[in-house]
Design an enzyme around this catalytic site. Structure first.
Site, PDB file in Angstrom:
ATOM      1  N   ARG A  20      -4.479 -10.349   3.020  1.00  8.39           N
ATOM      2  CA  ARG A  20      -4.593 -10.343   1.556  1.00  8.39           C
ATOM      3  C   ARG A  20      -3.298  -9.761   0.994  1.00  8.39           C
ATOM      4  O   ARG A  20      -2.966  -8.596   1.258  1.00  8.39           O
ATOM      5  CB  ARG A  20      -5.809  -9.506   1.148  1.00  8.39           C
ATOM      6  CG  ARG A  20      -6.079  -9.434  -0.349  1.00  8.39           C
ATOM      7  CD  ARG A  20      -7.337  -8.603  -0.608  1.00  8.39           C
ATOM      8  NE  ARG A  20      -7.658  -8.522  -2.036  1.00  8.39           N
ATOM      9  CZ  ARG A  20      -7.177  -7.614  -2.860  1.00  8.39           C
ATOM     10  NH1 ARG A  20      -6.335  -6.674  -2.414  1.00  8.39           N
ATOM     11  NH2 ARG A  20      -7.527  -7.609  -4.136  1.00  8.39           N
TER      12      ARG A  20
ATOM     13  N   LYS B 221       0.820  -1.212   0.000  1.00 14.60           N
ATOM     14  CA  LYS B 221       0.000   0.000   0.000  1.00 14.60           C
ATOM     15  C   LYS B 221       0.860   1.272   0.000  1.00 14.60           C
ATOM     16  O   LYS B 221       2.030   1.275   0.367  1.00 14.60           O
ATOM     17  CB  LYS B 221      -0.935   0.001   1.219  1.00 14.60           C
ATOM     18  CG  LYS B 221      -2.139  -0.959   1.077  1.00 14.60           C
ATOM     19  CD  LYS B 221      -3.188  -0.419   0.149  1.00 14.60           C
ATOM     20  CE  LYS B 221      -4.299  -1.416  -0.187  1.00 14.60           C
ATOM     21  NZ  LYS B 221      -5.219  -1.668   0.904  1.00 14.60           N
TER      22      LYS B 221
END
Length: 468
Positions: free
Chosen positions: A448, A413
């Site tokens: 994930r 991210k």
């Protein structure tokens, strides 16, 4: 018997009742779900359910473990009429009572009916043994923790206080979230559970980290990719056909289906190594979710928590698939401008997740079919993402969100790049490993990730440290 005024439906008063659900024979969760469907068909509307708990038997100890829960229903039936209807459902589902408190394929017990005390040779309300039964009070306290038994005084014990006063059961009951017939249920309250590694398979040209890497039409490459995921430790594969990165462009349901359904079909029919792997479909569109599940997907992963397509929640309820509800505000195109949390990100996310949970239940999704995701990077900036990683346990323990599984998706991210200065997402492996470890420490049930082999190792060691 005193009566409280209730809403009126078709000229008859509506009553609120609570029914205990239990099974310890055959496919226990399937039987409980069928019972809830039959209740709805009988105009006994299931409004909310508890989680389901795996519990050791009481009284008759030489029998298999039970799955237990409680549902809140709305009905116009009187207590005896409701009893007749419930017993008819038990019989229709094949219940045969051979031993009192012994094994049973389905058990439906009336616990409460409004705030009434009802005594009859066939029925006593409140249920006479409910306050001594952990397997009744534990799920009931998810629904009405602060209410008191009928006709109790204001200083008497609530159901939650009654539960806390019971001796701790041994073994401790654990919540159970079913995924598929070939995949183990997730036990989110079991402190020794293993964290599931969800591999990301984006069949998109424009995903932020791996756009264009995986072609939806190259089945040779797809086969090798899936085999690598499985060999590297993935237990779930999350397949997406549209990017949801900030500022991404929607592609439409038809294009999304064209990308994901052939891939799911291929995995299910041509890759035996993936037979025991769960597949989740990463979509916010109901039509895509249903097509993917018909092709072999087990889980719906909706980044909008059911907000972007009004048909999503009813569809998930109808096809009886577990669903991941992620926290997001706005759309992928607008969410970046909505990252304001004046009351704190943990508090506000908890409030908004409770609303999505309530919406899912109102649509008919059972609580035991719901997984939550706080949505790292979605309507969040770096301090928000770090706060969630730091205090995930607070979200898990927020009233109304207890006992549910949580997914965390920190992989590669943007905030990891900001902290490390690593601009290329696929090079953020080490930073991602730190966030995965923090996710496990905070109680995540699923992580994930893109880098499956490396994150499996991080998860395995984090489980050894924190899952005790």
């Amino acid at each position: 018997m005193e009566s409280f005024m209730r809403p009126v439906h078709d000229g008859r008063q509506l009553h609120r009742a609570f029914i205990a659900l239990g099974s310890n024979m055959g496919n226990r969760i399937d039987m409980i779900e069928k019972a809830c469907i039959e209740l709805d068909k009988a105009n006994i509307r299931v409004k909310r359910t508890s989680s389901l708990f795996e519990t050791a038997p009481m009284y008759v100890l030489e029998q298999d473990t039970f799955i237990n829960g409680v549902c809140e229903v709305e009905t116009t039936l009187s207590p005896i009429e409701l009893l007749d209807a419930v017993q008819s459902i038990e019989n229709a589902l094949g219940r045969k009572k051979l031993i009192d408190k012994g094994p049973r394929s389905i058990d439906l017990d009336l616990l409460l009916y409004d705030q009434e005390i009802f005594e009859h040779e066939r029925l006593n309300i409140p249920h006479k043994l409910m306050l001594e039964r952990d397997f009744v009070l534990r799920p009931l306290c998810q629904l009405i923790p602060h209410e008191r038994p009928p006709h109790s005084k204001s200083n008497s014990s609530t159901y939650l206080e009654h539960l806390k006063a019971l001796p701790p059961p041994e073994p401790t009951p654990h919540s159970t979230t079913p995924i598929s017939a070939t995949f183990p249920s997730i036990h989110a309250t079991d402190p020794t559970r293993n964290t599931h590694v969800m591999a990301i398979l984006n069949l998109t040209p424009d995903s932020f980290s791996d756009g264009g890497v995986h072609s939806p039409s190259d089945f040779t490459q797809l086969t090798q990719t899936v085999r690598n995921f499985v060999a590297s430790g993935a237990t779930i594969i999350d397949i997406g056909g549209e990017s949801t990165r900030p500022g991404s462009t929607p592609v439409g349901a038809d294009e999304e289906i064209a990308r994901v359904v052939p891939a799911i079909t291929h995995i299910r029919q041509a890759i035996p190594e993936a037979a025991h792997i769960a597949i989740s479909i990463d979509t916010y569109r109901a039509r895509v979710a249903e097509a993917a599940c018909a092709a072999g997907a087990d889980i719906i992963n909706d980044v909008s928590g059911g907000l972007l397509d009004p048909d999503m929640l009813p569809t998930a309820a109808r096809i009886r698939k577990s669903i991941i509800l992620m926290h997001m505000r706005g759309t992928p195109q607008t969410m970046t401008s909505l990252a304001s949390y004046p009351n704190g990100v943990i508090s506000e996310v908890a409030v908004e997740m409770r609303k999505r949970l309530a919406a899912a239940e109102a649509a008919g999704i059972r609580r035991w079919r719901i997984i939550l995701d706080p949505g790292l990077g979605f309507a969040k900036n770096q301090p928000h993402d770090l706060e969630i990683l730091r205090n995930l346990h607070q979200l898990k323990e927020s009233e109304g969100l207890e006992c549910l599984p949580w997914l965390m998706g920190p992989s590669r991210k943007r905030f990891i790049g900001h902290i490390t200065g690593v601009k290329t997402p696929k090079e953020r492996v080490w930073g991602t490993a730190a966030t995965v470890t923090a996710s496990v420490a905070g109680g995540a049930d699923i992580v994930r990730v893109h880098d499956v082999k490396e994150m499996w190792q991080a998860t395995k060691v984090a489980d050894a440290i924190y899952r005790v």
